[in-house]
Design a protein around this motif. Structure first.
Motif, PDB file in Angstrom:
ATOM      1  N   THR A 246      71.428  -8.640  70.414  1.00  0.00           N
ATOM      2  CA  THR A 246      72.122  -8.118  69.223  1.00  0.00           C
ATOM      3  C   THR A 246      72.765  -9.260  68.446  1.00  0.00           C
ATOM      4  N   GLY A 247      72.087 -10.424  68.438  1.00  0.00           N
ATOM      5  CA  GLY A 247      72.546 -11.529  67.592  1.00  0.00           C
ATOM      6  C   GLY A 247      72.410 -11.124  66.136  1.00  0.00           C
ATOM      7  N   LEU A 248      72.986 -11.934  65.280  1.00  0.00           N
ATOM      8  CA  LEU A 248      73.014 -11.576  63.868  1.00  0.00           C
ATOM      9  C   LEU A 248      71.621 -11.365  63.281  1.00  0.00           C
ATOM     10  N   LYS A 249      70.689 -12.232  63.636  1.00  0.00           N
ATOM     11  CA  LYS A 249      69.340 -12.106  63.067  1.00  0.00           C
ATOM     12  C   LYS A 249      68.708 -10.777  63.465  1.00  0.00           C
ATOM     13  N   GLU A 250      68.824 -10.451  64.764  1.00  0.00           N
ATOM     14  CA  GLU A 250      68.199  -9.208  65.241  1.00  0.00           C
ATOM     15  C   GLU A 250      68.856  -7.989  64.613  1.00  0.00           C
ATOM     16  N   CYS A 251      70.178  -8.051  64.402  1.00  0.00           N
ATOM     17  CA  CYS A 251      70.884  -6.907  63.813  1.00  0.00           C
ATOM     18  C   CYS A 251      70.473  -6.678  62.358  1.00  0.00           C
ATOM     19  N   VAL A 252      70.370  -7.769  61.589  1.00  0.00           N
ATOM     20  CA  VAL A 252      69.957  -7.611  60.190  1.00  0.00           C
ATOM     21  C   VAL A 252      68.525  -7.053  60.141  1.00  0.00           C
ATOM     22  N   LEU A 253      67.660  -7.576  61.022  1.00  0.00           N
ATOM     23  CA  LEU A 253      66.278  -7.071  61.055  1.00  0.00           C
ATOM     24  C   LEU A 253      66.245  -5.591  61.420  1.00  0.00           C
ATOM     25  N   ALA A 254      67.094  -5.191  62.381  1.00  0.00           N
ATOM     26  CA  ALA A 254      67.142  -3.773  62.766  1.00  0.00           C
ATOM     27  C   ALA A 254      67.536  -2.933  61.549  1.00  0.00           C
ATOM     28  N   GLY A 255      68.513  -3.430  60.766  1.00  0.00           N
ATOM     29  CA  GLY A 255      68.940  -2.709  59.572  1.00  0.00           C
ATOM     30  C   GLY A 255      67.819  -2.594  58.545  1.00  0.00           C
ATOM     31  N   LEU A 256      67.117  -3.704  58.305  1.00  0.00           N
ATOM     32  CA  LEU A 256      66.027  -3.695  57.311  1.00  0.00           C
ATOM     33  C   LEU A 256      64.899  -2.763  57.749  1.00  0.00           C
ATOM     34  N   LEU A 257      64.575  -2.808  59.052  1.00  0.00           N
ATOM     35  CA  LEU A 257      63.459  -1.983  59.543  1.00  0.00           C
ATOM     36  C   LEU A 257      63.860  -0.509  59.603  1.00  0.00           C
ATOM     37  N   GLY A 258      65.153  -0.264  59.880  1.00  0.00           N
ATOM     38  CA  GLY A 258      65.648   1.119  59.853  1.00  0.00           C
ATOM     39  C   GLY A 258      65.506   1.717  58.465  1.00  0.00           C
ATOM     40  N   VAL A 259      65.893   0.933  57.458  1.00  0.00           N
ATOM     41  CA  VAL A 259      65.765   1.382  56.067  1.00  0.00           C
ATOM     42  C   VAL A 259      64.294   1.637  55.734  1.00  0.00           C
ATOM     43  N   ALA A 260      63.407   0.809  56.323  1.00  0.00           N
ATOM     44  CA  ALA A 260      61.969   0.956  56.052  1.00  0.00           C
ATOM     45  C   ALA A 260      61.350   2.122  56.839  1.00  0.00           C
ATOM     46  N   GLY A 261      62.206   2.872  57.584  1.00  0.00           N
ATOM     47  CA  GLY A 261      61.709   4.077  58.263  1.00  0.00           C
ATOM     48  C   GLY A 261      61.140   3.845  59.648  1.00  0.00           C
ATOM     49  N   LYS A 262      61.373   2.685  60.234  1.00  0.00           N
ATOM     50  CA  LYS A 262      60.837   2.413  61.576  1.00  0.00           C
ATOM     51  C   LYS A 262      61.738   3.038  62.646  1.00  0.00           C
ATOM     52  N   LYS A 263      61.112   3.506  63.737  1.00  0.00           N
ATOM     53  CA  LYS A 263      61.877   4.035  64.873  1.00  0.00           C
ATOM     54  C   LYS A 263      62.210   2.870  65.810  1.00  0.00           C
ATOM     55  N   ILE A 264      63.518   2.671  66.042  1.00  0.00           N
ATOM     56  CA  ILE A 264      63.973   1.429  66.679  1.00  0.00           C
ATOM     57  C   ILE A 264      64.765   1.684  67.959  1.00  0.00           C
ATOM     58  N   LEU A 265      64.505   0.842  68.971  1.00  0.00           N
ATOM     59  CA  LEU A 265      65.391   0.753  70.138  1.00  0.00           C
ATOM     60  C   LEU A 265      65.930  -0.667  70.158  1.00  0.00           C
ATOM     61  N   HIS A 266      67.252  -0.805  70.265  1.00  0.00           N
ATOM     62  CA  HIS A 266      67.870  -2.137  70.239  1.00  0.00           C
ATOM     63  C   HIS A 266      68.618  -2.342  71.557  1.00  0.00           C
ATOM     64  N   MET A 267      68.181  -3.316  72.348  1.00  0.00           N
ATOM     65  CA  MET A 267      68.764  -3.543  73.675  1.00  0.00           C
ATOM     66  C   MET A 267      69.403  -4.927  73.757  1.00  0.00           C
ATOM     67  N   ASP A 268      70.424  -5.037  74.624  1.00  0.00           N
ATOM     68  CA  ASP A 268      71.035  -6.339  74.888  1.00  0.00           C
ATOM     69  C   ASP A 268      71.443  -6.397  76.348  1.00  0.00           C
TER      70      ASP A 268
END
Length: 448
Positions: free
Chosen positions: A12-34
């Motif tokens: 959940t570093g900054l890069k991964e979090c921003v990417l999760a946000g961008l992909l979420g907006v793009a409608g992707k189904k996401i699992l984020h683990m740390d």
């Protein structure tokens, strides 16, 4: 965990979090683990202060450091350019409604053993102690040329077409070496001198970004979230819930599962979450990255603001030490913040000195930066390896971000985020989708 996801993000570093946000907006189904109990990975924010002391194997902080919870110490602090890429990405994801930003009070550059305010516009350039009278005029002409430069209008080139090397443009305006140093390093924010042999257009865009960012709020081009960067991953975790994403902290990642050389899932214990792609930081795929260097960072607790030679010392500041001023190949970065940024108790400050390691004695390399902070109450020094992925991931569907560099601003971090986005999505992020400014968000007062 036994569902199928479009993409699983590890860390959940900054890069991964921003990417999760961008992909979420793009409608992707996401699992984020740390694997850690806390957000942020390598770029975490340490609170209470006891956590920082124990991370560096020190006994508990002395009582005079105040309440541990009043400290939010970022391990890798970086400032946001007010008009920069990261702000645009944050606005696009909608995470800005959970954050409040404050303008950093001063932007400085090191020259001849002293620090000087970076001249932000033509008026400041003429009053600056960085240059003599005639040099000021030459520098002013350079600034005017940069601000009027339009790739589509050859009349604005002034005999310097876009493919001219930057070193030749400097020669044309007759500016001296010190002016070249602070223009390239404190305005264009290049971290070494390689830019001099590259086309002028890149540097022109960077200097314009500095000017436009400065024009937003006036004191400096830099912003920082109140309570530190740790607010960003938490904001993204809240955002992800809106888009139907799932966050799991303290979840061991035992294996990235492949079939025929392509990622199909992630195993944690005896559970496997299936997915079409994995995005992660280098620590989750050590066999798929190469070491490209090292960064040294010294976090310093101070009882005083940084002395900038003027009557009022700014409570928050960035100082760039251009490499030539201290006979190095890479710049040294210094930043400092205090209670106005909600990262320390009253009358305490936290600073960071960082650079790319060039010798076998890294701590000696940051001495010029540490000297600007004396006396230092407590110092926490770390040397980290820098990793890059060995392949772009388009075949294996494993997309790895690069380690965080020594810079104390986010522009290089953003380019990596956008690169991972492009590799995964197959097309670059479309900035025309970002139509609002930071101050137009309905739930936010913007930066003060």
């Amino acid at each position: 965990m036994d569902e199928e996801y479009d993409v699983i993000l590890l860390g959940t570093g900054l890069k991964e979090c921003v990417l999760a946000g961008l992909l979420g907006v793009a409608g992707k189904k996401i699992l984020h683990m740390d694997r850690n109990k806390y957000y942020g990975g390598e770029s975490a924010s340490m609170t209470p202060l006891e956590d920082l002391y124990s991370k560096f194997n020190l006994p508990s902080p002395p009582a005079e450091t105040g309440r541990g919870r009043d400290w939010n110490v970022d391990l890798i602090p970086k400032f946001l350019m007010a008009n920069g890429l990261l702000v645009k990405l944050l606005i696009h994801t909608g995470v800005t409604r959970y954050l409040e930003f404050k303008c950093i009070e001063g932007s400085y550059v090191y020259k001849g053993q002293k620090i000087h305010k970076v001249p932000a516009d033509e008026r400041e350039a003429l009053a600056s102690s960085l240059m003599g009278l005639f040099e000021k005029r030459r520098f002013r002409n350079l600034l005017v040329w940069v601000n009027e430069y339009d790739e589509k209008d050859p009349k604005t080139y002034k005999d310097v077409p876009p493919n001219t090397r930057m070193v030749d443009a400097f020669k044309k305006f007759g500016v001296d070496q010190d002016t070249i140093d602070f223009t390239g390093h404190a305005l264009a924010l290049h971290s070494d001198d390689d830019y001099l042999t590259k086309p002028v257009l890149e540097s022109i865009k960077r200097i314009k970004l500095y000017s436009e960012s400065l024009a937003r709020y006036g004191k400096s081009p830099y912003l920082y979230p109140l309570y530190g960067l740790g607010e960003l991953p938490q904001g993204f975790a809240r955002l992800s819930a809106i888009y139907g994403g799932t966050y799991m902290l303290d979840k061991p990642v035992d294996e990235i599962v492949y079939e025929n050389g392509v990622v199909v899932g992630v195993r944690s214990g005896d559970q496997v979450a299936r997915c079409k792609a994995v995005i992660c930081d280098p620590s989750y795929a050590p066999d798929k990255v190469k070491k490209v260097g090292k960064v040294i960072r010294a976090i310093c607790l101070l009882r005083h603001p940084v002395n900038v030679g003027s009557n009022a010392s700014p409570g928050s500041i960035q100082i760039i030490i251009p490499q030539k001023q201290v006979q190095r190949h890479n710049d040294i970065y210094v930043c400092c913040m205090g209670q106005t940024n909600m990262v320390t108790p009253k009358d305490w400050y936290v600073a960071l000195v960082s650079t790319t390691v060039e010798t076998n004695n890294p701590e000696n390399e940051i001495k010029p930066g540490l000297a600007l902070l004396e006396p230092i109450y407590q110092k926490f020094v770390s040397v980290s390896d820098l990793y890059e992925p060995v392949e772009d991931g388009t075949t294996s569907k494993l997309f790895i971000s690069s380690s965080y560099d020594a810079t104390t601003h986010f522009e290089s971090t953003c380019l990596d985020i956008l690169d991972v986005y492009r590799r995964y999505m197959g097309e670059p992020f479309d900035f025309t989708k970002v139509t609002r400014g930071l101050d137009a968000d309905d739930n936010q007062e913007g930066a003060h």
